[in-house]
Each structure stands twice: as C-alpha cells, then as structure tokens.
Design a protein around this motif. Structure first.
Motif, PDB file in Angstrom:
ATOM      1  N   GLU A 151       0.651  -0.869   0.059  1.00 18.27           N
ATOM      2  CA  GLU A 151       0.035  -0.492   0.069  1.00 18.27           C
ATOM      3  C   GLU A 151       1.184   1.068  -0.564  1.00 18.27           C
ATOM      4  O   GLU A 151       1.955   1.098   0.684  1.00 18.27           O
ATOM      5  CB  GLU A 151      -1.009  -0.254   1.247  1.00 18.27           C
ATOM      6  CG  GLU A 151      -2.472   0.996   1.329  1.00 18.27           C
ATOM      7  CD  GLU A 151      -3.056   1.100   0.266  1.00 18.27           C
ATOM      8  OE1 GLU A 151      -3.006  -0.194   0.053  1.00 18.27           O
ATOM      9  OE2 GLU A 151      -3.868   1.599   0.110  1.00 18.27           O
ATOM     10  N   THR A 175      -9.275 -10.899  -2.973  1.00 14.90           N
ATOM     11  CA  THR A 175      -8.993  -9.503  -2.443  1.00 14.90           C
ATOM     12  C   THR A 175      -7.227 -11.326  -2.616  1.00 14.90           C
ATOM     13  O   THR A 175      -7.465 -12.239  -1.974  1.00 14.90           O
ATOM     14  CB  THR A 175      -8.693  -9.643  -1.055  1.00 14.90           C
ATOM     15  OG1 THR A 175      -9.883  -8.842  -1.461  1.00 14.90           O
ATOM     16  CG2 THR A 175      -7.754  -8.689  -0.549  1.00 14.90           C
ATOM     17  N   ARG A 311     -20.168  -4.820  -4.660  1.00 15.98           N
ATOM     18  CA  ARG A 311     -18.859  -4.785  -3.523  1.00 15.98           C
ATOM     19  C   ARG A 311     -18.604  -3.818  -2.819  1.00 15.98           C
ATOM     20  O   ARG A 311     -17.809  -2.652  -3.764  1.00 15.98           O
ATOM     21  CB  ARG A 311     -17.809  -5.239  -4.193  1.00 15.98           C
ATOM     22  CG  ARG A 311     -16.069  -5.965  -3.123  1.00 15.98           C
ATOM     23  CD  ARG A 311     -15.474  -6.533  -3.744  1.00 15.98           C
ATOM     24  NE  ARG A 311     -14.884  -7.182  -3.129  1.00 15.98           N
ATOM     25  CZ  ARG A 311     -13.333  -6.348  -2.857  1.00 15.98           C
ATOM     26  NH1 ARG A 311     -12.628  -5.069  -3.444  1.00 15.98           N
ATOM     27  NH2 ARG A 311     -12.609  -7.196  -2.336  1.00 15.98           N
ATOM     28  N   ARG A 315     -11.830   1.041   3.935  1.00 11.23           N
ATOM     29  CA  ARG A 315     -10.160   1.063   4.476  1.00 11.23           C
ATOM     30  C   ARG A 315      -9.806   2.104   5.439  1.00 11.23           C
ATOM     31  O   ARG A 315     -10.205   2.976   5.507  1.00 11.23           O
ATOM     32  CB  ARG A 315      -9.948   0.916   3.023  1.00 11.23           C
ATOM     33  CG  ARG A 315      -8.134   0.712   3.137  1.00 11.23           C
ATOM     34  CD  ARG A 315      -7.119   0.840   1.649  1.00 11.23           C
ATOM     35  NE  ARG A 315      -7.630   2.278   0.858  1.00 11.23           N
ATOM     36  CZ  ARG A 315      -7.306   2.750  -0.153  1.00 11.23           C
ATOM     37  NH1 ARG A 315      -7.001   1.993  -1.098  1.00 11.23           N
ATOM     38  NH2 ARG A 315      -7.606   4.063  -0.433  1.00 11.23           N
TER      39      ARG A 315
HETATM   40  O1  LIG Z   1     -10.326  -4.227  -2.897  1.00 10.73           O
HETATM   41  C1  LIG Z   1     -10.043  -5.519  -2.159  1.00 10.73           C
HETATM   42  O2  LIG Z   1      -9.462  -6.151  -1.271  1.00 10.73           O
HETATM   43  C2  LIG Z   1      -8.181  -5.007  -2.000  1.00 10.73           C
HETATM   44  C3  LIG Z   1      -8.245  -3.423  -2.650  1.00 10.73           C
HETATM   45  C4  LIG Z   1      -6.798  -2.426  -2.200  1.00 10.73           C
HETATM   46  O3  LIG Z   1      -5.796  -3.372  -2.518  1.00 10.73           O
HETATM   47  C5  LIG Z   1      -6.375  -1.274  -1.833  1.00 10.73           C
HETATM   48  O4  LIG Z   1      -8.010  -0.640  -1.102  1.00 10.73           O
HETATM   49  O5  LIG Z   1      -6.092  -1.167  -0.579  1.00 10.73           O
END
Ligand SMILES: O=C(O)CCC(=O)C(=O)O
Ligand SMILES: [Fe+2]
Length: 337
Positions: A151, A175, A311, A315
């Motif tokens: 990330e 994921t 979906r 985060r």
């Molecule tokens: O959508 C996901 O499962 C991962 C998305 C992703 O990499 C993130 O939001 O940093």
C-alpha cells in the motif's frame, strides 16, 4: 496447506454482541479526521473482546501473522444503504459503525492516519467500483485486476498496516495476499534487492483529479507530482538483511534502466510472490488486517453492476508511530500526511 502467516478468526455470537454493545457507547462520537476521535476509539478498543485484543496485540508484537481475517461482524445491510457510485460517499453517517469498527481495531495496532492527497482527506476510505475507472490501477477498478502491491509503496510514510472491512461482496471478488519465500533467493539476488536500485512512482489515487476541489491542498499535490517527475531510487527489501521487510508495487516500480542484475532479482522475487499468492473472498462483516511491511495485497477482476449492490469495503491506514510523520503533518494533532 495451512499457512501460519494468514490467520482467520471467526467471532462467536457472544463476541459479536459485545462489539455491538461497545459501538453503542460511541453513538455520540463524530466520525471525522480528528485526534479526538482516535482518543475515544483507543480507549474503547480496550473493551473489544479479549480474543480480538489477543490476536491484534500478538500481530503487532511478534510481526506475525502477516495477515489476519476476522469474520462475523454484523452488518445491517439496510442501514448502510446502497453502495455509492461516487466518492465521497453521499451519506457517510449510514456507515459510521463500520468506520468506528475499523478505527477500534486500528487502535490495537497503532494509530489511524489519512492522506491529504487521497479520498478527500478522509480518515476512513471507501473502496468501491466507480464508473469509468474499471481498468485503473486503483481500488475503484473492477474489470481489471488490481495488481498486488505494498500500500502506497511510493511513500516513505506509508502505513505499517492496512485494514479492510467488507460491507458487501455479492460478486465474491477475491482479494489477493502474498509474500515471497526469501530462502529461495540466491545471495546475489537478495543483496541486489537490498540496494536502492528500483524507481518508484506515486499511484494515480493521489492526484487532484481523484479528489474533490474543496479538499485540495496545492502544496501537497505538488509534492506528490514531484515524486512522479523525479522518482526516488528505493530498495525492495529493507531492515534486517537476514529477515527483511518488503516494499514492492510492480505497476509503479521498475528496476533502474540498464541495471540487468536489478531486473533479474526483481523478476525472481515477483515470481516468488506470484507462486505463493493466496486468495480470500471477503464476505460482509469480514475484517482483513494486512501487515504492509510483510505482505502485498490486491484484488482479482470482477464485474461491477452499479446497481447499489456492488462490492463495498472500508479501508484505513495504520501507523505504529505518528511521530514518524510529524514534519509532514500540519500539527501534532493533525492525522493527515
Ligand atoms: O479491493 C480489495 O480487496 C483490495 C483493494 C486495495 O488494494 C486497497 O484498497 O488498498
Ligand atoms: Fe491496496
């Protein structure tokens, strides 16, 4: 094969009730981007079920597991409303409990923080498909695979952990999670990967186009643009050479031009990650915590319908030490880098 580096914990009904009761005690708390919110959630996190506290405290102290899934949080599907097709989400109040839930867990690993240059400076992000972005390398893509990545790999102040809470995933989009078996690297390749022989650029989520005009700070975006114009040379492996951490994002990273040894080592480590990639289809009420120094994550393609049922994840970025970013934040109590 069970992998001790990916753990799954299923909440019991009683534990889930404890969590709901705890959320009710936070009903008066504004879910914003302030340190006062972290103050409340950090105190309340000490009342999460003991099993959760044990797991997350262990993850922080032992550097293991690299990823943890907690399943079984209750999500009120009516209450959260339709999956938005825009960001910022139009009715953030509807998902305050899910945002609080992420922040409660973040508080057991460190401190939540946000980016002035991403998702309009919000502390908790929405990860959902957005029309027109189907093939971008961003969380808002769908048709294209979101390639596995560290990330915010480009940024020296990237998170130690990333938390993802699934609100809805009828499409069962998968994921990805991965880490390389470094014992399979030659000493030469390992030594190369420990050297700053790779160029890294910011991803497209940190651009003015991806942020609402009223949330923009020209200076911050200029700093990101500078990282794009003059990419930094970084190492893929860092820390203890015998047991290093990882920083890699093939979509935005490349070996220095002409450096054949760097290219070879890079191809080897990406293959090692690919070979051991794991797949998790998060369900509504599943929380995934990823150690961003020790694991990469991504998402397989899926078909977005834009019908309000797509979906939807929340985060959060988590740092072990807010002071590390003090000079990049406006004040000691600002949570935006
Ligand atoms: O959508 C996901 O499962 C991962 C998305 C992703 O990499 C993130 O939001 O940093
Ligand atoms: Fe990501």
């Amino acid at each position: 094969m069970t992998d001790l580096q990916l753990r799954t914990v299923a909440l019991t009904h009683e534990e889930n009730t404890e969590v709901d009761d705890l959320l009710r005690t936070l009903a008066d708390v504004p879910v914003d981007s302030t340190v006062a919110l972290l103050h409340r959630t950090r105190l309340a996190a000490q009342e999460l079920p003991l099993r959760i506290r044990t797991e997350l405290t262990g993850m922080r102290l032992y550097d293991s597991p690299r990823a943890l899934v907690v399943t079984g949080f209750g999500i009120d599907d009516d209450r959260i409303g339709p999956t938005p097709v825009t960001r910022p989400a139009p009715a953030p109040e509807r998902t305050r409990n899910q945002e609080l839930l992420l922040l409660l867990h973040a508080a057991l690993l460190g401190e939540a923080f946000g980016w002035a240059t991403q998702q309009n400076g919000r502390l908790v992000h929405d990860v959902l498909p957005i029309p027109g972005e189907e093939t971008e390398q961003m969380g808002s893509s769908s048709k294209a695979e979101l390639l596995w990545h560290t990330e915010d790999a480009f940024h020296p102040l990237r998170c130690d952990y990333v938390g993802l809470l699934c609100l809805r995933n009828h499409q069962r989009a998968v994921t990805t999670l991965g880490w390389p078996d470094l014992s399979r690297l030659t000493p030469e390749d390992r030594a190369t990967l420990l050297e700053p022989r790779y160029l890294i650029r910011p991803d497209t989520s940190h651009t003015p186009e991806q942020n609402a005009a009223d949330a923009q700070s020209a200076e911050r975006f200029a700093a990101i643009a500078e990282m794009d114009d003059t990419p930094e040379h970084v190492a893929v492996l860092f820390g203890d050479p015998e047991d290093p951490y990882l920083r890699i994002d093939p979509a935005y990273m490349s070996p220095a031009p002409g450096d054949a040894a760097a290219r070879r080592a890079y191809d080897t480590i990406t293959t090692l990650i690919e070979d051991a990639l794991q797949y998790v289809a998060l369900e509504a009420g599943s929380l995934l915590l990823v150690d961003n120094y020790q694991a990469v994550h991504g998402r397989k393609p899926f078909v977005a319908a834009y019908d309000g049922r797509d979906r939807w994840l929340k985060r959060v970025n988590i740092t072990r030490d807010l002071r590390r970013s003090r000079s990049a934040r406006q004040s000691a109590t600002s949570l935006l880098v």
